[in-house]
Design an enzyme around this catalytic site. Sequence first.
Site, PDB file in Angstrom:
ATOM      1  N   PHE A 191       0.850  -1.187   0.000  1.00 13.42           N
ATOM      2  CA  PHE A 191       0.000   0.000   0.000  1.00 13.42           C
ATOM      3  C   PHE A 191       0.890   1.242   0.000  1.00 13.42           C
ATOM      4  O   PHE A 191       1.766   1.378   0.860  1.00 13.42           O
ATOM      5  CB  PHE A 191      -0.868  -0.050   1.259  1.00 13.42           C
ATOM      6  CG  PHE A 191      -2.023   0.906   1.255  1.00 13.42           C
ATOM      7  CD1 PHE A 191      -3.021   0.811   0.298  1.00 13.42           C
ATOM      8  CD2 PHE A 191      -2.129   1.895   2.223  1.00 13.42           C
ATOM      9  CE1 PHE A 191      -4.097   1.684   0.303  1.00 13.42           C
ATOM     10  CE2 PHE A 191      -3.206   2.766   2.238  1.00 13.42           C
ATOM     11  CZ  PHE A 191      -4.188   2.663   1.274  1.00 13.42           C
ATOM     12  N   ASP A 224       0.728  -5.020   8.202  1.00 18.00           N
ATOM     13  CA  ASP A 224      -0.422  -4.130   8.154  1.00 18.00           C
ATOM     14  C   ASP A 224      -1.655  -5.007   7.892  1.00 18.00           C
ATOM     15  O   ASP A 224      -1.735  -5.688   6.866  1.00 18.00           O
ATOM     16  CB  ASP A 224      -0.226  -3.090   7.046  1.00 18.00           C
ATOM     17  CG  ASP A 224      -1.313  -2.025   7.075  1.00 18.00           C
ATOM     18  OD1 ASP A 224      -2.447  -2.343   7.464  1.00 18.00           O
ATOM     19  OD2 ASP A 224      -1.016  -0.876   6.679  1.00 18.00           O
ATOM     20  N   TYR A 227     -11.785   1.146  10.262  1.00 13.47           N
ATOM     21  CA  TYR A 227     -12.962   1.700   9.572  1.00 13.47           C
ATOM     22  C   TYR A 227     -13.350   0.927   8.318  1.00 13.47           C
ATOM     23  O   TYR A 227     -14.211   1.337   7.580  1.00 13.47           O
ATOM     24  CB  TYR A 227     -12.778   3.197   9.267  1.00 13.47           C
ATOM     25  CG  TYR A 227     -11.494   3.590   8.561  1.00 13.47           C
ATOM     26  CD1 TYR A 227     -11.328   3.366   7.201  1.00 13.47           C
ATOM     27  CD2 TYR A 227     -10.464   4.206   9.259  1.00 13.47           C
ATOM     28  CE1 TYR A 227     -10.162   3.735   6.551  1.00 13.47           C
ATOM     29  CE2 TYR A 227      -9.285   4.590   8.614  1.00 13.47           C
ATOM     30  CZ  TYR A 227      -9.143   4.343   7.261  1.00 13.47           C
ATOM     31  OH  TYR A 227      -7.988   4.713   6.621  1.00 13.47           O
ATOM     32  N   LYS A 228     -12.683  -0.206   8.076  1.00 14.07           N
ATOM     33  CA  LYS A 228     -13.021  -1.011   6.896  1.00 14.07           C
ATOM     34  C   LYS A 228     -13.991  -2.119   7.328  1.00 14.07           C
ATOM     35  O   LYS A 228     -15.158  -1.845   7.571  1.00 14.07           O
ATOM     36  CB  LYS A 228     -11.736  -1.510   6.254  1.00 14.07           C
ATOM     37  CG  LYS A 228     -10.966  -0.323   5.655  1.00 14.07           C
ATOM     38  CD  LYS A 228      -9.561  -0.623   5.196  1.00 14.07           C
ATOM     39  CE  LYS A 228      -8.942   0.655   4.631  1.00 14.07           C
ATOM     40  NZ  LYS A 228      -7.489   0.566   4.454  1.00 14.07           N
ATOM     41  N   ARG A 269     -12.582  -2.121  -7.783  1.00 16.35           N
ATOM     42  CA  ARG A 269     -12.611  -3.031  -6.626  1.00 16.35           C
ATOM     43  C   ARG A 269     -14.044  -3.134  -6.096  1.00 16.35           C
ATOM     44  O   ARG A 269     -14.762  -2.134  -6.019  1.00 16.35           O
ATOM     45  CB  ARG A 269     -11.728  -2.491  -5.494  1.00 16.35           C
ATOM     46  CG  ARG A 269     -10.275  -2.354  -5.858  1.00 16.35           C
ATOM     47  CD  ARG A 269      -9.438  -2.053  -4.615  1.00 16.35           C
ATOM     48  NE  ARG A 269      -9.864  -0.839  -3.925  1.00 16.35           N
ATOM     49  CZ  ARG A 269      -9.323  -0.400  -2.788  1.00 16.35           C
ATOM     50  NH1 ARG A 269      -8.357  -1.089  -2.206  1.00 16.35           N
ATOM     51  NH2 ARG A 269      -9.747   0.722  -2.228  1.00 16.35           N
TER      52      ARG A 269
HETATM   53  C1  LIG Z   1      -6.706   1.611   4.748  1.00 26.13           C
HETATM   54  C2  LIG Z   1      -5.275   1.377   4.900  1.00 26.13           C
HETATM   55  C3  LIG Z   1      -4.480   2.259   5.628  1.00 26.13           C
HETATM   56  C4  LIG Z   1      -5.083   3.489   6.207  1.00 26.13           C
HETATM   57  O1  LIG Z   1      -4.171   4.310   6.813  1.00 26.13           O
HETATM   58  P1  LIG Z   1      -4.645   5.663   7.496  1.00 26.13           P
HETATM   59  O2  LIG Z   1      -3.501   6.082   8.294  1.00 26.13           O
HETATM   60  O3  LIG Z   1      -5.884   5.354   8.285  1.00 26.13           O
HETATM   61  O4  LIG Z   1      -4.999   6.618   6.388  1.00 26.13           O
HETATM   62  C5  LIG Z   1      -3.134   1.962   5.784  1.00 26.13           C
HETATM   63  N1  LIG Z   1      -2.597   0.848   5.244  1.00 26.13           N
HETATM   64  C6  LIG Z   1      -3.357  -0.025   4.515  1.00 26.13           C
HETATM   65  C7  LIG Z   1      -2.726  -1.252   3.945  1.00 26.13           C
HETATM   66  C8  LIG Z   1      -4.698   0.229   4.312  1.00 26.13           C
HETATM   67  O5  LIG Z   1      -5.434  -0.619   3.595  1.00 26.13           O
END
Ligand SMILES: *Cc1c(COP(=O)(O)O)cnc(C)c1O
Length: 407
Positions: free
Chosen positions: A124, A194, A219-220, A366
């Site tokens: 990511f 992560d 939040y997912k 997606r």
């Molecule tokens: C959604 C997501 C984030 C989100 O990071 P924020 O600090 O909340 O913006 C980070 N890493 C991955 C792999 C994600 O899918």
Amino acid sequence: MLRQEAEQLDQQDLLAAQRHYFHLPDETIYLCGHSLGAMLKQTSRHVTNILNEQWGRQAVSAWNQSAWIDMPQRLGQKIAPMLGANANEVVVADSTSVNLYKLIHAGLMLRPDRHVILTDDDNFPADLYIAQGIAKQHPHIKVVCCSRHEIAHHLNKTTALLMLTQVNYRTGELYDLKEMTMLAHAAGALTLYDLSHSTGVIPLALNNDQVDMAVGCTYKYINGGPGAPAFLFVAKHHHQAMTSPLSGWMGHIRPFAFESEYIPASGMNRFFCGTPSIVSMGALESSLDFLQPISIDEIRHKSQQLGNYFIRLLTEKCLGIHLVSPPDAHLRGGHVAFTHPNAFAIKQALLNSGVICDYRAPDLLRFGLSPLYTRYVDVYDTVDRLADILNKKSYSLYLDLTLAAVT
Ligand SMILES: *Cc1c(COP(=O)(O)O)cnc(C)c1O
């Protein structure tokens, strides 16, 4: 393929009733739960109570009276079982990006004679940016990116950390955390994962897999609300040796003694920095309490079945798309993605037909199949509309549209 088949699958679905506990956009099929999970009805009541009864009536006393001060640990304890971790190994604080910053730093300090953060080149981007920033602050540190198939080859005595995102944000492809951890440990490196796209949809066993550190988003699939605070996990045996680079007062051993010298708190508390956002924590606690009695194995099972069904229908009905997600459900996380040269216009056409999915530049669509509120008929109707859009090329109406600020 008949719609009745989808209706039958919904009738047999053990999680079907959960959908009624959510607010969902009217007349819309919501397939973005991998990006922002839907809101639980009870969350609105819970947050209103925090605002009116706690902040409104108790004001500053609520830190004690309503135990606001304990929320970061209490929420960590509620997330721990979802991670296969102990209650004292998880806390909730800050964002995933900030927590990643803290743990990359802390991990590097445990391997002072090594200088490489190894990751995959399709990690990511937000995670890569944080690692790059750390390398810039500490010129002897290097970020090495390789393809996922070359990781074993690149792990060596220079590797301090293996930093991976379990579910690939584009393809949904999964890492086997146990296997990756074994490889990293064999080379003397620590692991930092992560779990943003994993938590709440995939059963995890961090202790069993001997994972060192992890961060993740709430939040997912956890449905904690927009910008809900994230979690961090550190295996117990590292607690004593680790320090946070953000030596904030909430991570002090006695924050309310207001001593002039920083002394880290014991255990995970040392990873706190500033005052927690209580209203957001409240929304998250509501969703964690909701999830608690629901079997994660049942969630994973439905997630896999929804994905398989979606892929089967796509393959049968939609020409010109290129599936990038693994067809084998065991190798796939909670979303399914495909590419098409006109992906952005197709996303708009789908939106116009009442389906919300998301677009990732340059050509990816997606579809998040969040098992607690996605029905098989939603999958059926989505593919039906998509096939129609592709056959009639009705997406050509949207070819000149410009991107919104958030895609
Ligand atoms: C959604 C997501 C984030 C989100 O990071 P924020 O600090 O909340 O913006 C980070 N890493 C991955 C792999 C994600 O899918």
